[in-house]
Design a protein around this motif. Structure first.
Motif, PDB file in Angstrom:
ATOM      1  N   ASN A 173       0.668   5.222   0.025  1.00 28.01           N
ATOM      2  CA  ASN A 173      -0.196   6.396   0.227  1.00 28.01           C
ATOM      3  C   ASN A 173      -1.673   6.056   0.084  1.00 28.01           C
ATOM      4  OD1 ASN A 173       2.250   7.748   0.463  1.00 28.01           O
ATOM      5  ND2 ASN A 173       2.236   8.431  -1.651  1.00 28.01           N
TER       6      ASN A 173
ATOM      7  N   MET B 157       0.873  -1.167   0.000  1.00 29.98           N
ATOM      8  CA  MET B 157       0.000   0.000   0.000  1.00 29.98           C
ATOM      9  C   MET B 157       0.917   1.226   0.000  1.00 29.98           C
ATOM     10  SD  MET B 157      -2.856   1.357   2.732  1.00 29.98           S
ATOM     11  CE  MET B 157      -3.904  -0.070   2.527  1.00 29.98           C
TER      12      MET B 157
ATOM     13  N   GLN C 227      -1.339  -2.109  -4.201  1.00 21.53           N
ATOM     14  CA  GLN C 227      -0.822  -2.699  -5.432  1.00 21.53           C
ATOM     15  C   GLN C 227      -0.554  -4.173  -5.125  1.00 21.53           C
ATOM     16  OE1 GLN C 227       2.270  -0.489  -7.338  1.00 21.53           O
ATOM     17  NE2 GLN C 227       2.961  -2.234  -8.514  1.00 21.53           N
TER      18      GLN C 227
ATOM     19  N   ARG D  23      -3.063   3.484  -1.543  1.00 22.40           N
ATOM     20  CA  ARG D  23      -3.436   2.694  -2.728  1.00 22.40           C
ATOM     21  C   ARG D  23      -2.739   1.338  -2.691  1.00 22.40           C
ATOM     22  NH1 ARG D  23      -2.476   7.657  -6.546  1.00 22.40           N
ATOM     23  NH2 ARG D  23      -4.457   8.728  -6.249  1.00 22.40           N
TER      24      ARG D  23
END
Length: 105
Positions: free
Chosen positions: A8, A6, A12, A10
């Protein structure tokens, strides 16, 4: 072993070393700037390794799970190379740095 990251806020799924290294280098001093590296299975009991930057200090944290309880540890350093080494060991060697110098928070 597969990892999610993660950056910030978001997530992945599935990363490589370059993504991890750029995420660390990209940290900036703001509450919204952080990374969380999560292995598919715990590493030495650790379910994640996270980092953030505050007042020119990198705060690295991990959570160790045992049965139905956990312990949370924090390590602080001004040296980004130290941060990269800790995350590299976790990601590539599937090892957690010895926590005796970390603070139990």
């Amino acid at each position: 072993m597969n990892f999610n990251i993660m950056i910030n806020g978001r997530v992945q799924v599935g990363i490589d070393f370059e993504v991890l290294q750029q995420a660390i280098i990209g940290l900036y001093d703001d509450i919204d700037s952080f990374i969380v590296l999560e292995p598919e299975t715990p590493i030495d009991g650790s379910i994640y390794l996270q980092a953030a930057l505050s007042d020119n200090q990198y705060m690295i944290e991990t959570r160790l799970m045992t049965d139905n309880d956990f312990t949370h540890y924090r390590y602080t350093t001004a040296d980004i190379n130290n941060v990269i080494k800790i995350f590299t060991r976790y990601y590539q060697k599937h090892q957690l740095k010895i926590l005796k110098s970390w603070q139990d928070v």
